[in-house]
Design a protein around this motif. Structure first.
Motif: not given
Lengths: 290, 289
Positions: B41-70
Motif C-alpha cells: 500500500f505505501p508504494i501504491l499510495y505514493m504512485v497515486i499521490t504522484s499523479l495528484k495536484t498538490e492540494p489534492e495530495a493533502i486532501a485525505g485518502i483518495n485513491l483516484i487521482p486526477s492523473f496529472t503529470l504536473e
C-alpha cells in the motif's frame, strides 16, 4: 594437480581483491583507533594532542550513550521480532497454493527495493502524518484523535518503517527455505495424524531453524547501522529519544565536529558488530563445508 | 503393514483432499492478496499521490487521482531531477563494473584452483562487510576532505565498490563453483586451446551468474544510504541524497515528493522483481538457496 604455474596465476588473479580489501579494512580502522586517543575537534584543529582514555570516558559516561545503546537494542530487537514472526507467518501463507502467486510475491517483496529515504519519507508524510496521513484519516473515520506518531512514539514509528523494509527479506528467505522442505515428509506426517500445529512445531520449524538464524544475523548487521530512516524522520529526537548508536556517532562527528569522541564511539560500534559477525560467520562457514 | 495402511488411506485422502483443496485455495488466496495489498500500500499510495495536484495530495485518502503529470514536470524544472538521477546511474553502474572487474578473476581462481586457504580468504572478505560504516566515518570523511574526493562521483564510486566487493566475490564464487570442472577436461581432450576453452566453454556458462551478480549489486549500490548521504553534497549527490533533502519542511510538496520518489525507485523495483531468486542467494552468501 595444481602446478606451480597455475598456483602463481591464481594468486595473481586474487591479489587485487585481497589487497584492496586489506587496505579498506586496516587503514580507516586504525585511523579510528588512533583518533579515539586524540584531542581533535574540527572547529579547533590547532589544539591537538594525546588524550589518553578521556574520549572514551567522555563518550561512555554521557547519558546519551546509554540511551542510544538502549534505543539500538530496542530497534534491532523490535524489528527482528516483527520480521521473523511476520516472515514465518507470511512464508507459510505464500507457500499455500493460491491464485496469482507470482503477483502476490512481487507485491510482498517490493518494499525491500525501496531506498531508505523514500521509505521513510513516504511513511512520515503520507502514512503517519498527524494531519494528512492515512492513519490520521482512519482515526478520524472512527471518531478518534489522530496520533502524532513521530512526536509521541518516535522510536516505535522508526521500528515500524524499518520492519516494513525488512519483512520482505525475511519472508523471501524463509519461503525459499520452506519450499525446499520435502513434500513427502509433510505428507507422511499428515497421514500419521499430526495436526497443523504439530507439523509446524516438529517438522517445519526445525527445518527453518537455519534460515531463521541466517535472517537474524544478516538483519542484525544491517539494523545496527540504521541511519537514513532516522535522519529524514525524527533526526534523532525529540531529545535523544530515537537516537541509536550509529546516529549518536554521526551527531558527535559531523554536528559537534568532535573527531576524538566520535572515534571512541566508532570503536564500540565495531566491537558490537564483530560479536554478531562471529556468529554469522559460523553459520555461513558451516555451509561452505557441505 | 505400514504399506497397506498407507495405500488405503491414500485413496480416501485423495477425495477428501480435492474437496478441501479448492476451499482452502480460495481462503488462502484471499488472505494472501489482502496481506500483499497492505504491504504494498505505501508504494501504491505514493504512485497515486504522484499523479495528484498538490492540494489534492493533502486532501485525505483518495485513491483516484486526477492523473496529472504536473508534479513530474515540476520535479525536473524546479529541482533538476536529471542531475541526481545521472549521479545515481554513474555511481551504481560504475561501482558495479569496477567491482566485477576486480572480483571475476579472484572468484574464478578460488572456484577453479582452490587451495587450503581459499575458505579462510572468503570468510575474511565477508568479515570486512561486517564493519559498521559509522566506525570508519570520521577517518573517511577526513581522507576525502584532504584528497578532494568529497562530493565527487569518483569518491562515491570507490566507496561503493569497496563495500560491495565482498558480496560480489562471494556471489560469483558460488556461481562459478557450480560449473563442472570435467567440462574443461572434455574440451581439452577435444583439442581446444586455452583461449578457445575460455571463450567457447567457460564464458557461456559463467554469463548467467555474472549477470545476476551485476543486477543485485546495482540494486544495493543504488539504494545505499549512508555514504551517499554523508560524502556527497550539491555536485555528486545521487537520488538517495536528493530525496532526503525533501525532509526539511519547506512546505508540503507531497505530490512532488511522490513523483521524485516514484522515479527514483521505479527502475530498481523492476530489476528487483526479476532478481528475486538471486537476491536470496546473494544476500545470504549462499547459505540459503
Amino acid at each position: 594437480m595444481a602446478t606451480r604455474q597455475t598456483r602463481t596465476l591464481a594468486r595473481f588473479m586474487m591479489a587485487p581483491a585481497v589487497v584492496l580489501l586489506l587496505i579498506w579494512m586496516i587503514v580507516p580502522l586504525s585511523m579510528t583507533i588512533w583518533y579515539s586517543f586524540q584531542n581533535y575537534n574540527l572547529l579547533n584543529p590547532m589544539t591537538r594532542g594525546f588524550a589518553g582514555w578521556s574520549n572514551y570516558v567522555y563518550f561512555y559516561t554521557d547519558p546519551a550513550f546509554y540511551q542510544a545503546i538502549g534505543n539500538t537494542l530496542m530497534l534491532v530487537g523490535g524489528v527482528l521480532f516483527i520480521t521473523v514472526v511476520g516472515g514465518i507467518l507470511l512464508a507459510l501463507l505464500l507457500d499455500q497454493p493460491i491464485f496469482g502467486q507470482g503477483i502476490v510475491r512481487i507485491l510482498v517483496i517490493s518494499p525491500f527495493f525501496v531506498m531508505p529515504p523514500v521509505a521513510a519519507l513516504v511513511w512520515k508524510n503520507m502514512i503517519m502524518h498527524p494531519g494528512y496521513g492515512v492513519f490520521a484519516d482512519i482515526s478520524r473515520f472512527f471518531g478518534l484523535q489522530p496520533v502524532d506518531w513521530f512526536a509521541q512514539y518516535p522510536l516505535f514509528s522508526i521500528i515500524i518503517i524499518v520492519a516494513w523494509q525488512w519483512l520482505p527479506f525475511a519472508t523471501l528467505i524463509l519461503l525459499t527455505a520452506l519450499q525446499s522442505l520435502d513434500e513427502e515428509q509433510k505428507e507422511a506426517a499428515e497421514m500419521d495424524g499430526a495436526n497443523f500445529l504439530n507439523r509446524f512445531w516438529y517438522l517445519t520449524l526445525p527445518h527453518l531453524a537455519r534460515a531463521i538464524t541466517v535472517v537474524i544475523l544478516i538483519q542484525t548487521i544491517f539494523l545496527l547501522a540504521v541511519y537514513a530512516e532516522i535522519l529524514v524522520t525524527t533526526n534523532g529526537g525529540p531529545g535523544y529519544a530515537s537516537t541509536n548508536l550509529a546516529f549518536l556517532i554521526y551527531r558527535t562527528a559531523l554536528l559537534s565536529y568532535d573527531v576524538g569522541g566520535a572515534s571512541a564511539g566508532g570503536v564500540i560500534a565495531v566491537i558490537l558488530a564483530n560479536i554478531v559477525a562471529i556468529f554469522l560467520m559460523r553459520a555461513v562457514g558451516r555451509n561452505l563445508d557441505r | 503393514m505400514g504399506v497397506v495402511q498407507h495405500g488405503l488411506s491414500c485413496g480416501e485422502n485423495l477425495i477428501m483432499a480435492r474437496r478441501v483443496s479448492t476451499r482452502h485455495k480460495v481462503i488462502a488466496t484471499f488472505a494472501a492478496w489482502l496481506v500483499a495489498f497492505v504491504i504494498f500500500f505505501p508504494i501504491l499510495y505514493m504512485v497515486i499521490t504522484s499523479l495528484k495536484t498538490e492540494p489534492e495530495a493533502i486532501a485525505g485518502i483518495n485513491l483516484i487521482p486526477s492523473f496529472t503529470l504536473e508534479s513530474y514536470v515540476a520535479v525536473q524544472q524546479q529541482n533538476d531531477y536529471f542531475k541526481p538521477f545521472m549521479n545515481s546511474v554513474v555511481i551504481a553502474l560504475g561501482s558495479t563494473l569496477v567491482a566485477l572487474i576486480i572480483a571475476i578473476p579472484a572468484a574464478w581462481s578460488m572456484a577453479f584452483s582452490p587451495t587450503k586457504r581459499t575458505k579462510d580468504i572468503l570468510m575474511w572478505m565477508l568479515s570486512t562487510k561486517m564493519m559498521p560504516a559509522v566506525g570508519v566515518l570520521v577517518p573517511l570523511f577526513i581522507i576525502f576532505r584532504d584528497t578532494g574526493l568529497l562530493d565527487t562521483r569518483i569518491g562515491l564510486t570507490m566507496i561503493l565498490t569497496l563495500i560491495n566487493l565482498p558480496i560480489v566475490v562471494w556471489m560469483l564464487y558460488t556461481y562459478f563453483r557450480e560449473i563442472p570442472g570435467e567440462i574443461l577436461e572434455a574440451a581439452r581432450m577435444d583439442g581446444a586451446s586455452l583461449s578457445g576453452e575460455i571463450i567457447y566453454v567457460l564464458t557461456p556458462m559463467a554469463v548467467p551468474g555474472i549477470a545476476s551478480t551485476m543486477l543485485l549489486n546495482i540494486i544495493l549500490a543504488w539504494n545505499e544510504a549512508f555514504w551517499t548521504l554523508r560524502l556527497a553534497a550539491a555536485n555528486a549527490a545521487p537520488l538517495t541524497a536528493f530525496i532526503a533533502s525533501f525532509s526539511s519542511p519547506q512546505g508540503l510538496f507531497w505530490a512532488k515528493l511522490s513523483a521524485a520518489s516514484t522515479l527514483a525507485i521505479a527502475p530498481i523495483l523492476i530489476m528487483g522483481w526479476f532478481s528475486q531468486r538471486q537476491l536470496v542467494r546473494g544476500l545470504t552468501f549462499g547459505a540459503v538457496k
